[in-house]
Design a protein around this motif. Structure first.
Motif, PDB file in Angstrom:
ATOM      1  N   MET A 150       0.646  -1.208   0.007  1.00  0.00           N
ATOM      2  CA  MET A 150       0.142  -0.056   0.075  1.00  0.00           C
ATOM      3  C   MET A 150       1.040   1.109  -0.010  1.00  0.00           C
ATOM      4  O   MET A 150       1.679   1.343   1.032  1.00  0.00           O
ATOM      5  N   GLN A 151       0.831   2.209  -1.001  1.00  0.00           N
ATOM      6  CA  GLN A 151       1.590   3.202  -1.107  1.00  0.00           C
ATOM      7  C   GLN A 151       0.825   4.693  -0.710  1.00  0.00           C
ATOM      8  O   GLN A 151      -0.514   4.721  -0.939  1.00  0.00           O
ATOM      9  N   ALA A 152       1.430   5.182   0.028  1.00  0.00           N
ATOM     10  CA  ALA A 152       0.655   6.503   0.715  1.00  0.00           C
ATOM     11  C   ALA A 152       1.115   7.696  -0.141  1.00  0.00           C
ATOM     12  O   ALA A 152       2.124   8.073  -0.500  1.00  0.00           O
ATOM     13  N   ASP A 153       0.109   8.633  -0.779  1.00  0.00           N
ATOM     14  CA  ASP A 153       0.627   9.889  -1.108  1.00  0.00           C
ATOM     15  C   ASP A 153       0.318  10.949   0.185  1.00  0.00           C
ATOM     16  O   ASP A 153      -0.089  10.492   1.178  1.00  0.00           O
ATOM     17  N   ARG A 154       0.864  11.815  -0.147  1.00  0.00           N
ATOM     18  CA  ARG A 154       1.306  12.868   0.963  1.00  0.00           C
ATOM     19  C   ARG A 154      -0.125  13.424   1.518  1.00  0.00           C
ATOM     20  O   ARG A 154      -0.148  13.633   2.643  1.00  0.00           O
ATOM     21  N   SER A 155      -1.125  13.694   0.780  1.00  0.00           N
ATOM     22  CA  SER A 155      -2.562  14.356   1.218  1.00  0.00           C
ATOM     23  C   SER A 155      -3.130  13.253   1.926  1.00  0.00           C
ATOM     24  O   SER A 155      -3.969  13.541   2.952  1.00  0.00           O
ATOM     25  N   SER A 156      -3.058  11.971   1.807  1.00  0.00           N
ATOM     26  CA  SER A 156      -3.850  11.035   2.599  1.00  0.00           C
ATOM     27  C   SER A 156      -3.187  10.742   3.716  1.00  0.00           C
ATOM     28  O   SER A 156      -3.543   9.796   4.806  1.00  0.00           O
TER      29      SER A 156
ATOM     30  N   GLY B  53      -4.712  -8.914  10.033  1.00  0.00           N
ATOM     31  CA  GLY B  53      -4.567  -7.509   9.649  1.00  0.00           C
ATOM     32  C   GLY B  53      -4.382  -6.555  10.666  1.00  0.00           C
ATOM     33  O   GLY B  53      -5.025  -6.390  11.765  1.00  0.00           O
ATOM     34  N   ARG B  54      -3.583  -5.592  10.461  1.00  0.00           N
ATOM     35  CA  ARG B  54      -3.375  -4.361  11.274  1.00  0.00           C
ATOM     36  C   ARG B  54      -4.398  -3.568  11.451  1.00  0.00           C
ATOM     37  O   ARG B  54      -4.663  -3.038  12.547  1.00  0.00           O
ATOM     38  N   ARG B  55      -5.057  -3.154  10.421  1.00  0.00           N
ATOM     39  CA  ARG B  55      -6.213  -2.222  10.550  1.00  0.00           C
ATOM     40  C   ARG B  55      -7.325  -2.735  11.368  1.00  0.00           C
ATOM     41  O   ARG B  55      -7.707  -2.052  12.335  1.00  0.00           O
ATOM     42  N   ARG B  56      -7.489  -4.008  11.317  1.00  0.00           N
ATOM     43  CA  ARG B  56      -8.694  -4.784  12.328  1.00  0.00           C
ATOM     44  C   ARG B  56      -8.123  -4.513  13.442  1.00  0.00           C
ATOM     45  O   ARG B  56      -8.915  -4.302  14.316  1.00  0.00           O
TER      46      ARG B  56
ATOM     47  N   ALA C   3       0.582  -0.336  15.574  1.00  0.00           N
ATOM     48  CA  ALA C   3       0.881   1.093  15.332  1.00  0.00           C
ATOM     49  C   ALA C   3       2.232   1.073  14.384  1.00  0.00           C
ATOM     50  O   ALA C   3       2.161   1.432  13.170  1.00  0.00           O
ATOM     51  N   PRO C   4       3.331   0.510  14.829  1.00  0.00           N
ATOM     52  CA  PRO C   4       4.681   0.787  14.133  1.00  0.00           C
ATOM     53  C   PRO C   4       4.608   0.051  12.701  1.00  0.00           C
ATOM     54  O   PRO C   4       5.032   0.211  11.771  1.00  0.00           O
ATOM     55  N   ALA C   5       3.935  -1.299  13.020  1.00  0.00           N
ATOM     56  CA  ALA C   5       3.654  -2.227  12.084  1.00  0.00           C
ATOM     57  C   ALA C   5       2.785  -1.573  10.876  1.00  0.00           C
ATOM     58  O   ALA C   5       3.099  -1.870   9.609  1.00  0.00           O
ATOM     59  N   TYR C   6       1.717  -0.960  11.062  1.00  0.00           N
ATOM     60  CA  TYR C   6       0.728  -0.474  10.363  1.00  0.00           C
ATOM     61  C   TYR C   6       1.725   0.612   9.461  1.00  0.00           C
ATOM     62  O   TYR C   6       1.597   0.712   8.059  1.00  0.00           O
ATOM     63  N   ILE C   7       2.390   1.293  10.161  1.00  0.00           N
ATOM     64  CA  ILE C   7       3.446   2.279   9.378  1.00  0.00           C
ATOM     65  C   ILE C   7       4.254   1.821   8.373  1.00  0.00           C
ATOM     66  O   ILE C   7       4.363   2.066   7.112  1.00  0.00           O
TER      67      ILE C   7
ATOM     68  N   TYR D 139       2.005   0.945   5.437  1.00  0.00           N
ATOM     69  CA  TYR D 139       1.350   1.783   4.693  1.00  0.00           C
ATOM     70  C   TYR D 139       2.125   2.760   3.941  1.00  0.00           C
ATOM     71  O   TYR D 139       1.901   3.172   2.820  1.00  0.00           O
ATOM     72  N   PHE D 140       3.211   3.064   4.601  1.00  0.00           N
ATOM     73  CA  PHE D 140       4.375   3.948   3.955  1.00  0.00           C
ATOM     74  C   PHE D 140       5.498   3.464   3.283  1.00  0.00           C
ATOM     75  O   PHE D 140       6.009   2.148   3.615  1.00  0.00           O
ATOM     76  N   PRO D 141       5.842   4.023   2.153  1.00  0.00           N
ATOM     77  CA  PRO D 141       6.918   3.492   1.286  1.00  0.00           C
ATOM     78  C   PRO D 141       8.241   3.575   2.207  1.00  0.00           C
ATOM     79  O   PRO D 141       8.265   4.352   3.176  1.00  0.00           O
ATOM     80  N   PRO D 142       9.267   2.568   1.911  1.00  0.00           N
ATOM     81  CA  PRO D 142      10.566   2.665   2.752  1.00  0.00           C
ATOM     82  C   PRO D 142      11.125   3.987   2.795  1.00  0.00           C
ATOM     83  O   PRO D 142      11.733   4.359   3.959  1.00  0.00           O
ATOM     84  N   GLU D 143      11.304   5.122   2.132  1.00  0.00           N
ATOM     85  CA  GLU D 143      11.701   6.287   2.143  1.00  0.00           C
ATOM     86  C   GLU D 143      10.921   7.129   3.118  1.00  0.00           C
ATOM     87  O   GLU D 143      11.437   8.059   3.649  1.00  0.00           O
ATOM     88  N   LYS D 144       9.884   6.851   3.428  1.00  0.00           N
ATOM     89  CA  LYS D 144       8.874   7.620   4.290  1.00  0.00           C
ATOM     90  C   LYS D 144       8.777   7.087   5.749  1.00  0.00           C
ATOM     91  O   LYS D 144       8.200   7.647   6.674  1.00  0.00           O
ATOM     92  N   ARG D 145       9.103   5.668   5.966  1.00  0.00           N
ATOM     93  CA  ARG D 145       8.784   5.203   7.256  1.00  0.00           C
ATOM     94  C   ARG D 145       9.566   5.532   8.389  1.00  0.00           C
ATOM     95  O   ARG D 145       8.954   5.705   9.557  1.00  0.00           O
ATOM     96  N   GLY D 146      10.808   5.958   8.255  1.00  0.00           N
ATOM     97  CA  GLY D 146      11.427   6.608   9.573  1.00  0.00           C
ATOM     98  C   GLY D 146      10.777   7.974   9.767  1.00  0.00           C
ATOM     99  O   GLY D 146      10.697   8.244  11.176  1.00  0.00           O
ATOM    100  N   TRP D 147      10.385   8.759   8.968  1.00  0.00           N
ATOM    101  CA  TRP D 147       9.655  10.050   9.205  1.00  0.00           C
ATOM    102  C   TRP D 147       8.229   9.626  10.050  1.00  0.00           C
ATOM    103  O   TRP D 147       8.091  10.362  10.887  1.00  0.00           O
ATOM    104  N   ALA D 148       7.603   8.913   9.303  1.00  0.00           N
ATOM    105  CA  ALA D 148       6.283   8.530   9.852  1.00  0.00           C
ATOM    106  C   ALA D 148       6.376   8.085  11.048  1.00  0.00           C
ATOM    107  O   ALA D 148       5.580   8.369  12.152  1.00  0.00           O
ATOM    108  N   ASN D 149       7.355   6.882  11.393  1.00  0.00           N
ATOM    109  CA  ASN D 149       7.476   6.221  12.739  1.00  0.00           C
ATOM    110  C   ASN D 149       7.986   7.565  13.939  1.00  0.00           C
ATOM    111  O   ASN D 149       7.600   7.477  15.002  1.00  0.00           O
TER     112      ASN D 149
END
Length: 157
Positions: A1-7, A73-76, A119-123, A126-136
């Protein structure tokens, strides 16, 4: 699942609130323990177990629900944990004895563990590898904020 910036911002905010809620539950009790002891006639030496019950259950269930979320599933798990935390926090209204308060704290710890473990696993999902550190990093500031604001919140209660 790839995240766009606005979502990604609502997702990050929801995850931040989950981590804040799980973290603040530890600290929120500290300033009100003497009042709880007086109201429920709890000996002072037992009051610390209310915080311990939450923390132990959080740790145990973070270990359990992390791998379990791989299957269901993490969302569940996040939705179930959030809903369950709302219910267990509401149960505190009906506390009348030390045993019921200890049970309510333990059940709330279970829900905090569900959120903290997933929560960290969901990140990561959801997020691409280059955004995971920032999101976490952003979401984990919810832990620090919960610990910082937990004592003043408990004092206000």
């Amino acid at each position: 699942m790839q995240a766009d910036r606005s979502s990604s911002y609502p997702i990050l905010f929801a995850l931040w609130l989950m981590m804040f809620s799980a973290s603040s539950q530890t600290m929120i009790m500290a300033p009100i323990l003497p009042l709880i002891g007086d109201q429920l006639q709890i000996p002072q030496e037992y009051l610390g177990s209310l915080i311990t019950a939450y923390a132990v259950m959080l740790g145990v269930f973070a270990l359990i629900t992390g791998p379990f979320s791989d299957m269901v599933g993490r969302r569940r798990i996040l939705l179930l944990g959030t809903g369950a935390m709302c219910i267990t926090l509401f149960l505190h209204y009906y506390v009348t004895t030390f045993a019921t308060l200890l049970l309510a704290r333990a059940l709330t710890g279970i829900t905090g563990g569900m959120l903290s473990g997933v929560a960290p696993a969901y990140i990561g999902d959801y997020f691409p590898p280059e955004k995971r550190g920032w999101a976490n990093g952003l979401v984990m500031t919810g832990i620090a904020a919960g610990q910082i604001l937990g004592i003043p919140a408990g004092t206000l209660l």
